[in-house]
Design an enzyme around this catalytic site. Structure first.
Site, PDB file in Angstrom:
ATOM      1  N   LYS A  54       0.937  23.662   4.431  1.00  0.00           N
ATOM      2  CA  LYS A  54       0.144  22.767   4.873  1.00  0.00           C
ATOM      3  C   LYS A  54      -0.314  22.616   5.861  1.00  0.00           C
ATOM      4  O   LYS A  54      -1.433  23.265   7.185  1.00  0.00           O
ATOM      5  CB  LYS A  54       1.019  21.665   5.221  1.00  0.00           C
ATOM      6  CG  LYS A  54       1.659  20.493   4.423  1.00  0.00           C
ATOM      7  CD  LYS A  54       2.649  19.907   4.216  1.00  0.00           C
ATOM      8  CE  LYS A  54       3.533  19.339   3.439  1.00  0.00           C
ATOM      9  NZ  LYS A  54       4.483  18.868   2.726  1.00  0.00           N
ATOM     10  N   GLN A  98       8.730  17.426   7.451  1.00  0.00           N
ATOM     11  CA  GLN A  98       8.702  17.320   5.895  1.00  0.00           C
ATOM     12  C   GLN A  98      10.307  16.942   4.904  1.00  0.00           C
ATOM     13  O   GLN A  98      11.138  16.840   6.201  1.00  0.00           O
ATOM     14  CB  GLN A  98       9.052  18.786   5.994  1.00  0.00           C
ATOM     15  CG  GLN A  98       9.687  19.245   4.158  1.00  0.00           C
ATOM     16  CD  GLN A  98       8.556  19.307   3.875  1.00  0.00           C
ATOM     17  OE1 GLN A  98       7.241  19.747   4.062  1.00  0.00           O
ATOM     18  NE2 GLN A  98       8.528  19.348   2.175  1.00  0.00           N
ATOM     19  N   ASP A 121       0.949  11.241   5.823  1.00  0.00           N
ATOM     20  CA  ASP A 121       1.714  11.564   4.806  1.00  0.00           C
ATOM     21  C   ASP A 121       2.265   9.994   4.004  1.00  0.00           C
ATOM     22  O   ASP A 121       2.658  10.063   3.014  1.00  0.00           O
ATOM     23  CB  ASP A 121       2.862  11.782   5.943  1.00  0.00           C
ATOM     24  CG  ASP A 121       3.449  12.635   3.968  1.00  0.00           C
ATOM     25  OD1 ASP A 121       2.774  14.068   3.337  1.00  0.00           O
ATOM     26  OD2 ASP A 121       4.505  13.496   3.941  1.00  0.00           O
TER      27      ASP A 121
END
Ligand code: NAP
Length: 282
Positions: A54, A98, A121
């Site tokens: 990412k 994450q 996200d």
């Protein structure tokens, strides 16, 4: 019949070129460099690799990244404090926590503490609710990337029967809601579903989001179905059996090179959107 390959890698690459131009334009217009903050908790090597991918994508499109690494012993309170700091940092446009975090951490509380305007996200309960209601919101990155891929290849969704196997908060559930918003008729399957093979066999569109290597068998797939495999396991194996699929499905996402690159693309694209929206507000 030979299946059309839904090439997420190629699409992500061409979308990165557009993103790069948009980032350059934003900066030339006096805007700040869009920046994604990534938070990695613990030392799981797969998670570290995903975060690095990412960060690399941010670099490729000229965006900034701020990498936060926290030890495996981190508490919920410590992680909440870090997220709060990033929420209040005007130089950060998006926050990626994450998944998964170590067991002692309340992951849902931490996801939900991300400011909605920085939830690039698409992991917050609020963002999910807004998206499900058809209100503007950043979508959960993996299903959002899948929708971009399906739309790019003009895959018909309206009136089609979509079967999503998996109901996780960041993948199966938002995937089902997005397909419903696109006017598909949606069935969600999970670990308690009886007759999974029969359910999958009725699908015009199958999404494998189950996290079990090749759990979904090629022979279950209806002739002419569109097959999306979100799974990724060692040895480039997905959640859907590869052997025999080519001759049944109308279209398939390759593993790797299908859903993965589109997930990252959705994340960085939504980070740019956040930066542009932040500029409008200021
Ligand atoms: P998850 O949180 O473990 O959820 C798995 C889902 O599958 C659950 O809803 C579970 O049902 C269901 N399931 C498990 N065993 C089943 C069975 N035998 N029959 C039917 N359903 C079953 O996983 P996730 O985070 O959603 O991830 C799913 C897959 O996508 C994984 O392979 C992951 O690596 C991959 N993934 C890829 C990306 C990417 O960028 N490419 C991003 C995220 C995830 P219950 O709810 O009943 O337990």
């Amino acid at each position: 019949m030979s299946a059309l390959i839904l090439d997420g890698k190629a699409l992500a690459k061409s979308r990165e070129e557009q993103l790069h131009s948009s980032v350059e334009k934003l900066i030339a217009d006096g805007g700040r460099k869009p920046t994604l903050a990534t938070i990695l908790v613990g030392d799981d090597p797969a998670s570290a690799t995903y975060v690095q991918m990412k960060i690399n994508a941010c670099k490729r499109v000229g965006m900034g990244s701020l990498s936060i690494e926290m030890p495996a012993s981190t508490t919920t309170e410590q992680l909440l404090a870090e997220i709060n700091r990033l929420n209040n940092d005007a130089s950060v446009n998006g926050i990626l926590l994450q998944h998964p975090v170590p067991d002692q951490i309340d992951e849902r509380a931490c996801f939900d503490s991300i400011a909605i305007e920085k939830d690039v996200d698409g992991v917050t309960t609020q963002g999910f609710g807004r998206m499900a209601m058809g209100e503007p919101a950043f979508g959960s990155a993996t299903p959002a990337g899948i929708m971009t891929l399906l739309r790019h290849y003009d895959i018909p969704m309206e009136g089609k029967h979509a079967v999503v196997v998996g109901r996780s908060p960041i993948l199966g559930k938002p995937m089902a809601a997005m397909l419903l918003n696109a006017n598909a008729t949606v069935t969600i399957c999970h670990s308690r579903t009886e007759d999974l093979a029969e359910q999958v066999g009725r699908a015009d569109i199958v999404v494998g989001a189950v996290g079990r290597p090749e759990l979904i068998k090629a022979e279950w797939i209806k002739d002419g179905a569109v097959v999306v495999d979100a799974g990724y396991h060692p040895g480039a194996i997905g959640d859907i059996e590869k052997t025999g699929l080519e001759n049944r499905a109308a279209a398939i996402t390759p593993v790797p090179g299908g859903v993965g690159p589109m997930t990252i693309n959705a994340l960085i694209s939504q980070t740019l959107d956040s930066a542009l929206k932040g500029r409008e507000r200021s």
